[in-house]
Scaffold this motif. Structure first.
Motif, PDB file in Angstrom:
ATOM      1  N   ASP A 197     -22.539  27.891  94.125  1.00 28.55           N
ATOM      2  CA  ASP A 197     -22.603  29.077  93.270  1.00 28.55           C
ATOM      3  C   ASP A 197     -21.553  28.967  92.170  1.00 28.55           C
ATOM      4  N   GLU A 198     -21.983  28.649  91.000  1.00 25.48           N
ATOM      5  CA  GLU A 198     -21.098  28.522  89.824  1.00 25.48           C
ATOM      6  C   GLU A 198     -19.862  27.693  90.113  1.00 25.48           C
ATOM      7  N   GLN A 230     -18.773  31.240  94.802  1.00 22.68           N
ATOM      8  CA  GLN A 230     -18.406  31.506  93.403  1.00 22.68           C
ATOM      9  C   GLN A 230     -16.927  31.897  93.336  1.00 22.68           C
ATOM     10  N   SER A 250     -25.872  35.287  93.219  1.00 30.34           N
ATOM     11  CA  SER A 250     -24.861  35.232  94.285  1.00 30.34           C
ATOM     12  C   SER A 250     -25.349  35.980  95.518  1.00 30.34           C
TER      13      SER A 250
HETATM   14 MG   LIG Z   1     -22.834  35.255  90.857  1.00 33.43          MG
END
Ligand SMILES: [Mg+2]
Ligand SMILES: Nc1ncnc2c1ncn2[C@@H]1O[C@H](COP(=O)(O)OP(=O)(O)OP(=O)(O)O)[C@@H](O)[C@H]1O
Lengths: 437, 251
Positions: free
Chosen positions: B172-173, B87, B43
């Motif tokens: 991100d995720e 994220q 991240s």
């Molecule tokens: Mg992360």
């Protein structure tokens, strides 16, 4: 060493000295009849209290000196850069005051079905019963438990204003426009508005009015009546204003007031509301944008003296470059005012560390079955949110504006009329954009 | 497209190095995935690339189509075509999703010297993309991400990506918090954008997303570095074996 009593005496003396100095510079408007006796009664009350002083608890956060002193501090006129005035697109009856004097040439013909509009100056010559009963009455009632001498001064010396009586549903708003043409003008206006049972009226106000402006509006909303008030105080930065709204709200009646303020070295807006009948509603809201040499004070006092009434106070202030915002708000619930629903929120968004928000939220409750809440917060802009907006391509300035508007939204939502709310929002957007340039 | 060379990043507030020499190049038309243990710096890399405050680049470079993005403001990076699907998408009370989207689209157009999108075209575009992601109109009217469920927030990220049409997309995720059907929708949204001129960097912990968005290259990040690079099979290996093997290899 000064003893406490001595300090108190000195403070009292200062208030009376200030009054003597001010009175020496004033003459009571001519004219007899009922208004002369109302004026004299106010003068008598004023002689008991003197004028406000910064040592007064009620003026703890705002120094009243320039509002009190005999002559106003000169205020330069603003070059508005051709900006269209607020409410310009709204169909309304315009009543124009120039430096506190009614200008009939600039004003619309005040004929509106269900609405009687009279000029205060002409009132004394005729016996307008409702106005006689209202003028100075709510102001006098509003002197307890806190004294508001600037309003009393207004009742005694107001030279102009309007008397509006509403008997039906007014089809368009009455718009009071205050133009500022002289940089040393000292205007005192007093309006009385009586909304009769079941009637409805919206009053709009805008304009800087004068170098110094003292305005009182007494509003009596009878059973089932509705009164909306939307005000924009912007433009001339150097102007100073002390305004009071005294409202009495009867059974099932509605009173709503919203004020947008940008600019102004000194503004003190007081709103005093009293519920006199059950199941009534009163909302008082304000959004202000302060930049630099700006001092804005909202002082609100709502008294619940009836059952099942709902009151809301929503005040939002955006402050930067050392601007100062003040909020003093009180909800007083009298014995027997059961099922009161009182809400109060005051919040500031401080865009830098030089700015200040001074808040004194108060609840005083003497009934046992009530729901009252209040909150006051002060915070900086949410950096996470700002980054999120910027990461989507919105530059820092507009992103800050978006978040600023979002912060103010709860106050603006207090404006019921969608068209007027849109106008106020557009105004805010323009002001924000202009400040970035 | 995106070239990261020897990127070293430390925190502004404390003397702690998070990225310790990241080397990574994403070519146009390719999908790269990054996997790696919690706290390895994935991240942080995405934030540094998109210009978040709080980090100091002490060495190395990052360029987008040759332009040094690290010297740009976040909004300039966005206008240059970089997009990060967060994220943890941020809630912005009071700012309507539609207002936000329109302001973003027009700000990017303005930065590129293009005209604003017409209200009608914008509405049509948003409706179409929202429908593909099965987001209802109500979500468009609500304040940005406020009261959205975890999965709704992630879908809102992909909606923004679909509307802004960035050239370099970092996710991100995006799969975390999505149910199986939503993951499919999101993957479809990403796949619809895959073309020769666009690059993707997909950060994930799970093979499942990569079943739908098949990567060209898979990297493993650990301790602030890319420690392993391979094909899609590397993701399957991680799925089965975890990161235990890294210790020996990177020690
Ligand atoms: Mg992360
Ligand atoms: N602002 C910060 N303050 C303190 N530590 C930080 C900060 N930002 C990142 N870190 C630390 O840097 C390391 C990397 O964090 P990062 O969020 O990049 O990891 P990640 O690989 O994305 O992990 P995850 O898989 O859990 O999302 C962590 O140890 C984290 O605690």
């Amino acid at each position: 060493m000064a003893t406490p009593t001595r300090v108190k005496q000195q403070a009292l003396q200062a208030k009376h000295d200030a009054l003597d100095a001010r009175l020496a510079a004033m003459t009571m408007p001519a004219g007899g009849g009922w208004i002369a006796s109302a004026r004299n009664a106010a003068l008598t009350r004023l002689r008991e209290t003197g004028l406000p002083h910064k040592r007064d608890e009620y003026w703890k956060y705002t120094d009243p000196a320039t509002l009190v002193q005999p002559e106003p501090v000169p205020a330069a006129l603003l070059d508005d850069g051709g900006e269209a005035p607020v409410f310009g697109e709204i169909d309304r009856i315009k009543l124009v005051f120039v430096d506190g004097v009614f200008d009939s040439d600039k004003s619309d013909d005040p004929s509106l079905a269900g609405v009687e509009i009279e000029r205060l100056e002409e009132a004394s010559t005729r016996d307008i019963h409702w106005a006689r009963d209202l003028y100075g009455t709510l102001e006098a009632q509003g002197q307890s438990p806190v004294r508001r001498p600037l309003a009393t001064l207004n009742t005694a010396f107001a030279t102009d204003g309007v008397l509006i009586r509403v008997t039906g549903k007014a089809e368009k708003p009455v718009s009071l426009i205050y133009l500022h043409k002289s940089d040393t003008s000292d205007a005192i206006l007093h309006h009385c508005i009586k909304v009769e049972s079941g009637a409805e009226l919206t009053v709009l106000e805008n304009g800087p009015a004068a170098a110094r402006f003292n305005k009182v509006m007494e509003v009596d909303v009878a059973e089932g009546g509705t009164f909306h008030h939307v005000r924009a105080q912007g433009r001339d930065h150097e102007r100073r204003a002390a305004t009071h709204i005294f409202a009495q709200v009867a059974r099932e009646a509605t009173f709503k007031s919203f004020t947008l303020t940008a600019n102004g070295v000194l503004t003190r807006n007081e709103v005093i509301v009293e519920f006199t009948g059950d199941d009534a509603v009163a909302h008082v809201a304000g959004a202000c944008l302060g930049d630099g040499d700006f001092h804005h004070d909202d002082t609100v006092f709502v008294t619940h003296d009836a059952e099942r009434c709902e009151s809301r106070q929503v005040f939002k202030k955006v402050l930067r470059n050392g601007a100062i915002g003040v909020f003093q708000g009180k909800i007083l619930v009298q014995p027997g005012a059961q099922k009161t629903d009182g809400y109060q929120i005051s919040q500031s968004l401080l865009l830098d560390e030089d700015s200040q928000f001074l808040a004194k939220p108060e609840l005083e409750i003497y009934a046992d079955d009530v729901a009252c809440s209040h909150g006051s917060t002060s915070g900086a802009i949410d950096e996470e949110g700002l980054f999120y907006l910027r990461s989507r391509g919105i530059p820092e300035g507009p992103a800050t504006d978006l978040m600023t508007l979002a912060f103010l939204a709860e106050a603006i939502e207090e404006i019921d009329d969608a068209e007027i709310a849109a106008d106020i929002t557009a105004r805010l957007e323009a002001w924000l954009a202009r400040r970035r340039r | 497209m995106l070239d990261i060379k020897n990127l070293h990043v430390k925190l502004e507030e404390e003397d702690k190095e998070i990225l310790k020499g990241v080397d990574l190049s994403v070519e146009a038309g390719k999908v790269h995935a990054i996997m790696g243990p919690n706290g390895s710096g994935k991240s942080t890399l995405s934030y540094v690339l998109s210009g978040r405050d709080g980090y100091v680049v002490t060495d190395g470079s990052a360029t987008l189509e040759g332009a040094d993005i690290l010297s740009m403001d976040p909004e300039e990076r966005a206008a240059a075509g970089l997009f990060l699907a967060f994220q943890y998408p941020v809630e912005i009370p009071g700012v309507g999703n539609m207002t936000f989207l329109r302001t973003a689209v027009n700000a990017q157009r303005k930065a590129r010297g293009e005209d604003e999108i017409s209200a009608a075209d914008f509405l049509k575009l948003v409706r179409e993309k929202a429908k593909e992601l099965r987001m209802d109109q109500d979500m468009l009217k609500r304040p940005v991400n406020v009261g959205f469920s975890g999965g709704e927030k992630k879908r809102n990220e992909i909606l923004q990506m679909a509307i802004l049409q960035p050239r370099m997309c970092i996710l991100d995720e995006t799969d975390s918090g999505l149910d199986v059907d939503a993951m499919k929708l999101v993957a479809d949204g990403v796949n619809a954008l895959r073309d020769a001129g666009r690059g993707f960097l997909v950060i994930t912990h799970y093979q499942r997303l990569l079943d739908h968005i098949v990567p060209d290259v898979v990297h493993i990040m650990s301790g602030g570095r890319i420690v392993q690079t391979g094909g899609p099979e590397l993701a399957r290996q991680v799925e089965e074996e975890g990161y235990g093997h890294l210790n020996e290899e990177t020690a």
